[in-house]
Scaffold this motif. Structure first.
Motif, PDB file in Angstrom:
ATOM      1  N   ASN A  70     -95.472 -23.588  -0.022  1.00 25.95           N
ATOM      2  CA  ASN A  70     -95.677 -23.421  -1.464  1.00 25.95           C
ATOM      3  C   ASN A  70     -96.671 -22.285  -1.721  1.00 25.95           C
ATOM      4  N   VAL A  71     -96.144 -21.094  -1.881  1.00 24.61           N
ATOM      5  CA  VAL A  71     -96.969 -19.927  -2.184  1.00 24.61           C
ATOM      6  C   VAL A  71     -96.453 -19.271  -3.461  1.00 24.61           C
ATOM      7  N   HIS A  72     -97.283 -18.485  -4.112  1.00 22.45           N
ATOM      8  CA  HIS A  72     -96.926 -17.858  -5.378  1.00 22.45           C
ATOM      9  C   HIS A  72     -95.977 -16.683  -5.186  1.00 22.45           C
ATOM     10  N   CYS A  73     -95.284 -16.383  -6.260  1.00 20.71           N
ATOM     11  CA  CYS A  73     -94.403 -15.217  -6.319  1.00 20.71           C
ATOM     12  C   CYS A  73     -95.095 -14.111  -7.114  1.00 20.71           C
ATOM     13  N   ILE A  74     -94.723 -12.890  -6.835  1.00 22.63           N
ATOM     14  CA  ILE A  74     -95.203 -11.734  -7.586  1.00 22.63           C
ATOM     15  C   ILE A  74     -94.036 -11.201  -8.407  1.00 22.63           C
ATOM     16  N   VAL A  75     -94.231 -11.164  -9.742  1.00 17.39           N
ATOM     17  CA  VAL A  75     -93.189 -10.701 -10.660  1.00 17.39           C
ATOM     18  C   VAL A  75     -93.642  -9.369 -11.251  1.00 17.39           C
ATOM     19  N   TYR A  76     -92.771  -8.396 -11.229  1.00 17.04           N
ATOM     20  CA  TYR A  76     -93.064  -7.072 -11.775  1.00 17.04           C
ATOM     21  C   TYR A  76     -92.382  -6.916 -13.137  1.00 17.04           C
ATOM     22  N   GLU A  77     -92.837  -5.924 -13.932  1.00 15.15           N
ATOM     23  CA  GLU A  77     -92.387  -5.797 -15.318  1.00 15.15           C
ATOM     24  C   GLU A  77     -90.901  -5.489 -15.444  1.00 15.15           C
ATOM     25  N   ASP A  78     -90.284  -4.953 -14.386  1.00 17.32           N
ATOM     26  CA  ASP A  78     -88.846  -4.696 -14.445  1.00 17.32           C
ATOM     27  C   ASP A  78     -88.016  -5.918 -14.058  1.00 17.32           C
ATOM     28  N   GLY A  79     -88.673  -7.063 -13.815  1.00 15.68           N
ATOM     29  CA  GLY A  79     -87.970  -8.288 -13.471  1.00 15.68           C
ATOM     30  C   GLY A  79     -87.816  -8.536 -11.987  1.00 15.68           C
ATOM     31  N   THR A  80     -88.342  -7.646 -11.162  1.00 12.61           N
ATOM     32  CA  THR A  80     -88.252  -7.834  -9.714  1.00 12.61           C
ATOM     33  C   THR A  80     -89.231  -8.922  -9.279  1.00 12.61           C
ATOM     34  N   VAL A  81     -88.720  -9.868  -8.497  1.00 15.99           N
ATOM     35  CA  VAL A  81     -89.530 -10.983  -7.987  1.00 15.99           C
ATOM     36  C   VAL A  81     -89.644 -10.832  -6.474  1.00 15.99           C
ATOM     37  N   LEU A  82     -90.876 -10.891  -5.972  1.00 17.99           N
ATOM     38  CA  LEU A  82     -91.138 -10.817  -4.530  1.00 17.99           C
ATOM     39  C   LEU A  82     -91.776 -12.122  -4.092  1.00 17.99           C
ATOM     40  N   TRP A  83     -91.142 -12.755  -3.108  1.00 21.99           N
ATOM     41  CA  TRP A  83     -91.637 -14.047  -2.591  1.00 21.99           C
ATOM     42  C   TRP A  83     -91.666 -13.967  -1.066  1.00 21.99           C
ATOM     43  N   VAL A  84     -92.869 -14.119  -0.486  1.00 21.62           N
ATOM     44  CA  VAL A  84     -93.025 -14.040   0.977  1.00 21.62           C
ATOM     45  C   VAL A  84     -93.699 -15.317   1.463  1.00 21.62           C
ATOM     46  N   PRO A  85     -92.933 -16.414   1.576  1.00 17.19           N
ATOM     47  CA  PRO A  85     -93.546 -17.670   2.015  1.00 17.19           C
ATOM     48  C   PRO A  85     -93.547 -17.792   3.541  1.00 17.19           C
ATOM     49  N   PRO A  86     -94.494 -18.539   4.106  1.00 18.41           N
ATOM     50  CA  PRO A  86     -94.393 -18.906   5.522  1.00 18.41           C
ATOM     51  C   PRO A  86     -93.278 -19.941   5.680  1.00 18.41           C
ATOM     52  N   ALA A  87     -92.533 -19.814   6.760  1.00 24.42           N
ATOM     53  CA  ALA A  87     -91.369 -20.690   6.953  1.00 24.42           C
ATOM     54  C   ALA A  87     -91.326 -21.195   8.384  1.00 24.42           C
ATOM     55  N   GLN A  88     -90.840 -22.398   8.526  1.00 27.89           N
ATOM     56  CA  GLN A  88     -90.650 -23.003   9.853  1.00 27.89           C
ATOM     57  C   GLN A  88     -89.191 -23.421   9.970  1.00 27.89           C
ATOM     58  N   PHE A  89     -88.481 -22.776  10.890  1.00 28.28           N
ATOM     59  CA  PHE A  89     -87.071 -23.058  11.100  1.00 28.28           C
ATOM     60  C   PHE A  89     -86.885 -23.709  12.478  1.00 28.28           C
ATOM     61  N   THR A  90     -86.160 -24.806  12.515  1.00 26.33           N
ATOM     62  CA  THR A  90     -85.811 -25.465  13.772  1.00 26.33           C
ATOM     63  C   THR A  90     -84.290 -25.476  13.884  1.00 26.33           C
ATOM     64  N   VAL A  91     -83.775 -24.788  14.887  1.00 25.21           N
ATOM     65  CA  VAL A  91     -82.324 -24.637  15.036  1.00 25.21           C
ATOM     66  C   VAL A  91     -81.865 -25.257  16.347  1.00 25.21           C
ATOM     67  N   LEU A  92     -80.608 -25.621  16.372  1.00 24.71           N
ATOM     68  CA  LEU A  92     -79.981 -26.126  17.590  1.00 24.71           C
ATOM     69  C   LEU A  92     -79.456 -24.958  18.411  1.00 24.71           C
ATOM     70  N   CYS A  93     -79.728 -24.980  19.702  1.00 27.60           N
ATOM     71  CA  CYS A  93     -79.287 -23.915  20.609  1.00 27.60           C
ATOM     72  C   CYS A  93     -78.439 -24.517  21.722  1.00 27.60           C
ATOM     73  N   ASN A  94     -77.428 -23.787  22.110  1.00 26.54           N
ATOM     74  CA  ASN A  94     -76.612 -24.179  23.257  1.00 26.54           C
ATOM     75  C   ASN A  94     -77.257 -23.592  24.512  1.00 26.54           C
ATOM     76  N   LEU A  95     -78.143 -24.372  25.131  1.00 20.06           N
ATOM     77  CA  LEU A  95     -78.907 -23.874  26.264  1.00 20.06           C
ATOM     78  C   LEU A  95     -78.073 -23.911  27.535  1.00 20.06           C
ATOM     79  N   ASN A  96     -78.188 -22.865  28.321  1.00 15.48           N
ATOM     80  CA  ASN A  96     -77.529 -22.773  29.619  1.00 15.48           C
ATOM     81  C   ASN A  96     -78.628 -22.648  30.680  1.00 15.48           C
ATOM     82  N   LEU A  97     -78.900 -23.751  31.382  1.00 19.77           N
ATOM     83  CA  LEU A  97     -79.977 -23.788  32.371  1.00 19.77           C
ATOM     84  C   LEU A  97     -79.462 -23.574  33.795  1.00 19.77           C
TER      85      LEU A  97
END
Length: 440
Positions: A140-167
């Motif tokens: 939950n971080v703030h967004c930066i909005v510019y006068e032309d309507g451009t919105v910039l959002w750079v949040p920290p993210a944690q992604f956990t994905v499934l991988c087909n591991l070959n050991l």
């Protein structure tokens, strides 16, 4: 009627006088500006007064373009769960037509910080997420909005994905994992995804390196997928990570002991045939291999496919030690058992000839020939004595019979030593094949 109107006006004047005298003042209904309000306060009120954050900020026939960038901060790979956790910063930028203003009307204010829950945001989620119960990936971080309507959002993210591991080549393996990001509900006619500033690789300037894995390659590609349910395409961005295991410590822990185990198996065949230490050496080698197998069960998940080659090598070595134990028992039995019958000539002749010398049996051949020569001379002398002393013929015959047991026993020791040498050659070849097969 005239009197009634006069009376009502008098009552109104009287009530107003009493309210003012009591300290009450009439106020104008409607929103009033707060004291010390800033241009930011006025801009927020004007932009968010009737703003609906659940409606896409564009006409339904227009496309909202979302630009996506990706920065990797750290990674964690869990072999037992076949999952990869990526700690990252995700860069999202889009244009909101409902958040435009003229900076000259607000004290030349060109940018505004708004909370993420106050405005509309694209529903960009991880398609191949391994944690379906917690689908919100972003902080939950703030967004930066510019006068032309451009919105910039750079949040920290944690992604956990499934991988087909070959050991299969563990601990010298390389893994490939993918993160697929796209809109969860909007199709390509509503939300289009582009790479931020044509980013082709993930940014790793802020990377905190993992102690076990090294990121050797990253790539970001945009894809357009069509599903049987819908006519419109669904765009997504696929982030591919190629990981190499950092394995110098595994060379010392696993590979070096493997060479030592091979040496222990082979030197067993160079011990004297009568040595009981053969059994002890094979037993110790088997215990060492079993300890490594237990270590593998703690370090590597049990997989139906892609069994690591190093595990197959150690299990094969355990079979080899078992057969070596059987050969050692046979050799010890042949060399220690008192044999009453001599070694068959068809076996003894090759062993005392060139074939035996090629096997390195020169010492055993020499001992057998010296003993045979000595006993033969004694037999001849004793036979000559028995021609003149017939009274002692029974005793001499007993001496000759007991003496002839010595070359018989040496012949069997020669056979046991030959089995050891042949086993050494066979197991050398077998271990060489195993090493080649499990190292490719």
């Amino acid at each position: 009627m005239a009197n009634l109107l006069v009376l009502m006006s008098v009552v109104g004047v009287f009530c107003k006088h009493n309210f003012v005298h009591a300290g009450f003042t009439t106020t104008k209904l409607g929103p009033q500006p707060i004291w010390n309000s800033t241009h930011t306060d006025k801009l927020r009120q004007d932009l968010l007064l009737n703003y609906d954050k659940f409606a896409r900020p564009a006409q339904h026939y227009n496309v909202t373009t979302v630009r996506l960038g990706f920065t990797i901060r750290h990674i964690e790979l869990n072999e037992f769960k076949s999952s990869l956790t990526v700690y990252s910063w995700i860069n999202l930028s889009w244009n909101d037509e409902k958040l435009k203003w003229n900076s000259s009307n607000y004290g030349d204010l060109t940018a505004l910080n708004l909370a993420d829950h106050e405005i509309w945001q694209p529903d960009i989620f991880l398609y191949n997420s391994a944690t379906s119960t917690a689908i919100t990936h972003y902080g939950n971080v703030h967004c930066i909005v510019y006068e032309d309507g451009t919105v910039l959002w750079v949040p920290p993210a944690q992604f956990t994905v499934l991988c087909n591991l070959n050991l299969k080549y563990w601990p010298f393996d390389s893994q490939v994992c993918k993160l697929i990001l796209g809109s969860w509900t909007y199709n390509g006619d509503q939300i289009d995804i582009e790479l931020y500033k044509n980013q082709k690789e993930a940014d790793m300037d802020l990377l905190v390196e993992n102690n076990e894995w090294n990121i050797v390659k990253t790539s970001l590609t945009k894809n357009m997928k069509y599903y049987s349910c819908c006519e419109s395409p669904y765009p997504d961005v696929t982030i591919e990570l190629v990981l190499d295991r950092i394995s110098p410590s595994y060379k010392a822990l696993i590979v070096t002991p493997a060479f030592v185990i091979i040496i222990l198996i082979l030197i067993n065949f160079w011990l004297p045939p009568q040595a009981g230490e053969k059994i002890v050496l094979n037993g110790c080698t088997a215990v060492i291999i079993c300890l490594f197998m237990l270590y593998f069960t703690q370090k590597i998940p049990a997989m139906g496919t892609h069994t690591p080659l190093i595990v197959l090598f150690y299990s094969s070595c355990l079979y080899v030690v078992g057969f070596s134990m059987i050969a050692s028992v046979i050799v010890i039995w042949l060399s220690r058992t008192k044999h009453g019958s001599p070694l068959p000539w068809i076996i003894k002749h090759p062993l005392t000839g060139t074939f035996g010398k090629l096997l390195g049996l020169g010492t055993y051949i020499q001992q057998s020939s010296i003993t045979s020569h000595r006993i033969t001379a004694e037999e001849m002398r004793d036979h000559q004595v028995t021609d003149f002393e017939e009274n002692n013929s029974g005793d001499e015959h007993h001496i000759i019979k007991s003496s002839t047991k010595m070359p018989i026993q040496h012949d069997w020791i020669l056979l046991a030593a030959a089995i050891d040498r042949l086993s050494f050659c066979f197991f050398c070849f077998l271990l060489l094949i195993l090493t080649i097969v499990y190292s490719i």
